[in-house]
Design a protein around this motif. Structure first.
Motif, mmCIF file in Angstrom:
data_model
loop_
_atom_site.group_PDB
_atom_site.id
_atom_site.type_symbol
_atom_site.label_atom_id
_atom_site.label_comp_id
_atom_site.label_asym_id
_atom_site.label_seq_id
_atom_site.Cartn_x
_atom_site.Cartn_y
_atom_site.Cartn_z
ATOM 1 N N PRO A 187 -47.456 -21.847 30.284
ATOM 2 C CA PRO A 187 -47.973 -21.487 31.608
ATOM 3 C C PRO A 187 -48.839 -20.240 31.571
ATOM 4 O O PRO A 187 -49.841 -20.143 32.304
ATOM 5 C CB PRO A 187 -46.697 -21.251 32.437
ATOM 6 N N LEU A 188 -48.477 -19.275 30.705
ATOM 7 C CA LEU A 188 -49.297 -18.065 30.590
ATOM 8 C C LEU A 188 -50.665 -18.381 29.975
ATOM 9 O O LEU A 188 -51.656 -17.714 30.288
ATOM 10 C CB LEU A 188 -48.575 -17.003 29.750
ATOM 11 N N CYS A 191 -52.663 -19.515 32.753
ATOM 12 C CA CYS A 191 -53.045 -18.336 33.547
ATOM 13 C C CYS A 191 -54.188 -17.597 32.873
ATOM 14 O O CYS A 191 -55.105 -17.108 33.540
ATOM 15 C CB CYS A 191 -51.853 -17.377 33.685
ATOM 16 N N ALA A 195 -57.698 -16.842 34.397
ATOM 17 C CA ALA A 195 -58.145 -15.446 34.518
ATOM 18 C C ALA A 195 -59.536 -15.261 33.911
ATOM 19 O O ALA A 195 -60.401 -14.613 34.514
ATOM 20 C CB ALA A 195 -57.145 -14.514 33.828
ATOM 21 N N LEU A 207 -60.881 -8.960 36.189
ATOM 22 C CA LEU A 207 -59.705 -9.590 35.574
ATOM 23 C C LEU A 207 -59.717 -9.521 34.059
ATOM 24 O O LEU A 207 -58.860 -10.119 33.408
ATOM 25 C CB LEU A 207 -59.608 -11.060 36.014
ATOM 26 N N ILE A 210 -56.468 -8.033 32.710
ATOM 27 C CA ILE A 210 -55.321 -8.953 32.855
ATOM 28 C C ILE A 210 -55.373 -10.020 31.762
ATOM 29 O O ILE A 210 -54.362 -10.351 31.140
ATOM 30 C CB ILE A 210 -55.310 -9.593 34.257
ATOM 31 N N LEU A 214 -52.576 -10.699 28.903
ATOM 32 C CA LEU A 214 -51.942 -12.013 28.706
ATOM 33 C C LEU A 214 -52.065 -12.464 27.253
ATOM 34 O O LEU A 214 -51.087 -12.902 26.640
ATOM 35 C CB LEU A 214 -52.593 -13.052 29.626
#
Lengths: 363, 140
Positions: A187-188, A191, A195, A207, A210, A214
């Protein structure tokens, strides 16, 4: 890179530990092989003394890797050329927009081209994640069949505590890693992809931080799990080895109290058991390593080719001017690298456990 | 993606600033969602369970090893008795049973399919350390 070095080290240790003889492999281990690996390792599990079993297996894998590489390279090259064309078109469009009074209008060109790149790469992304997850499940099934049999062979060689500790630890860590990957890390990755895509559209790239966090977080979690597992195995193996050595000494003391004939019979029985166990341990170790590598071969080569081509595309596209679209392509290449790392971590965990098992020697 | 489109379409000013704040919060929540929905019990590795499984596995492997050793020793002892009997001109089929002492199986009992033979009985007692009372001979 570190994962690749770990795999190479395990492979080198495995080659050093491989013996010349071969034993009949248990049926449940052969049945647990995935189809691709079964095809690759056909006829290698027969009872015969063969010095070239490991070399034959590796040669077959080399041939198969070349076939997969040639096939996937052609398919991925088309996507790479398409992405390069998109970047060049983006550059031209931006220039035209600016020269025709672009500051007076809303600039939707980056949004449009980011959407094009995303749609072009969406299929590859889905396939990559699906393939990665399927490979990890196959490794899990193989581990559940191979590890208990290998533990039994190691235990029959006198290293009972070592075999138990290693088997239980590997099963726990393998379950932990796969659950972590399935519930958190994948799931990351989604993401991360979201992002970097959103970051490419927004003008100030808010972003970026971020996305970096991640990516680094996923890498650290995978590396950390492997480091903790290797550390635990090293520490507990030393303690277990001492326990097994003590047991062996007690056994020798017990045998020395027996009458000569009985002592001779027990010694011969022990030698037979050790010889058979040693043969089975080596066979399972070599076969297990080949099976793990064979299972990972196709996904590794496919994802590796895509990772390299995306990176090369970003590099060459960057020569023509850079920009957010180029950074997006580079970041999507990183996503391939992350999934590749996850599969590599699962394979490395198994290879470390197999190598550790067949290296156990009671003094 | 939706937020990016919204930012591109909104005019600069207070509305855009507010939208960016709200959008940032939404993005953070979306990114942290896998961690929020994660069931920690799936990742938990209770040490007690670990220790118990290791002990079970050790016990199982020890028993398997002992069973294999016992079978080999019983077979060898039976063959030895048959060989010694043949030297005495007697054909015998012996069934040996082992006992575990200090973690090692030792021959402890034997059943033979011939009547009592004194010389063979002495040989079994001396060479295999099986006491006379644990030697079972076929009665005529």
């Amino acid at each position: 890179m570190k994962g690749a070095l770990t795999l190479l080290l395990c492979f080198w240790l495995m080659v050093c530990c491989a013996t010349t003889a071969w034993a009949q492999l248990p049926e449940e281990v052969e049945e647990a092989l995935p189809e691709a690996a079964e095809e690759l390792l056909e006829d290698l599990g027969e009872t015969e003394a063969d010095t070239g079993t490991l070399q034959r297996g590796l040669r077959r894998m080399g041939e198969m890797a070349w076939d997969v590489l040639s096939r996937d390279f052609r398919a991925s090259l088309r996507v790479a050329i398409l992405l390069l064309s998109v970047v060049l078109l983006h550059g031209m469009t931006e220039s035209i927009f600016e020269s025709t009074g672009g500051s007076k209008m809303v600039n939707v060109i980056p949004l449009a081209f980011v959407l094009v790149v995303t749609m072009t790469t969406a299929g590859d992304m889905q396939t990559m994640i699906g393939t990665g997850m399927a490979t990890m499940e196959e490794l899990d099934v193989l581990a559940k069949a191979l590890l208990p049999t290998l533990a039994a062979a190691v235990a029959a060689g006198g290293a009972i505590v070592s075999a138990s500790v290693q088997n239980v630890a590997t099963v726990f860590f393998a379950n932990l890693l796969i659950t972590l990957i399935r519930e958190v890390l994948l799931p990351l990755v989604y993401c991360y992809i979201a992002a970097v895509t959103a970051n490419a559209i927004l003008p100030q790239q808010p972003l970026k931080g971020i996305a970096t966090v991640l990516r680094k977080g996923i890498t650290w979690i995978l590396t950390g799990t492997l480091v903790i597992f290797t550390g635990y195995l090293s520490i507990t193996s030393a303690a277990a080895n001492s326990a097994d050595t003590l047991t062996l000494q007690l056994t020798r003391s017990a045998i020395s109290t027996a009458v000569p004939v009985v002592g001779g019979i027990i010694s011969r029985a022990t030698s037979s058991l050790l010889a058979g166990a040693g043969l089975l341990k080596s066979s399972l170790g070599v076969f297990g390593m080949l099976a793990v590598l064979a299972t990972c071969l196709t996904p590794f080569v496919s994802m590796g080719v895509q990772y390299i081509l995306y990176k090369l595309t970003a590099f060459f596209a960057g020569l023509s001017g850079g920009g957010r679209v180029v950074e997006l392509i580079d970041a999507l290449g990183n996503a391939f690298g992350l999934v590749l790392g996850m599969v590599g971590a699962c394979a490395a965990l198994l290879l470390i456990s197999i190598t550790s098992s067949i290296s156990v020697v009671i003094a | 993606m939706a937020l990016s489109i919204l930012y591109a379409l909104l005019p600069k000013g207070a509305i855009l600033t507010a939208a960016k704040c709200a959008g940032s919060l939404i993005l953070i929540l979306v990114m942290l969602r896998p961690l929020v929905t994660l069931r920690v019990e799936d990742l938990a590795v209770p040490y007690d369970v670990w220790e118990e499984r290791t002990a079970e596995q050790t016990e199982q492997l020890t028993q398997d090893n002992l069973s294999s050793m016992e079978a080999l020793i019983e077979e060898e002892c039976s063959a030895y008795i048959s060989e010694k009997a043949a030297q005495l001109g007697v054909t015998v089929k012996a069934e040996v049973l082992c006992e575990v002492r200090d973690g090692v199986p030792f021959p402890a009992e034997v059943t033979l399919d011939i009547p009592y033979n004194e010389m063979l009985s002495d040989t079994i007692a001396a060479d295999l350390d099986i006491p006379y009372e644990r030697q079972h001979w076929q009665e005529n």
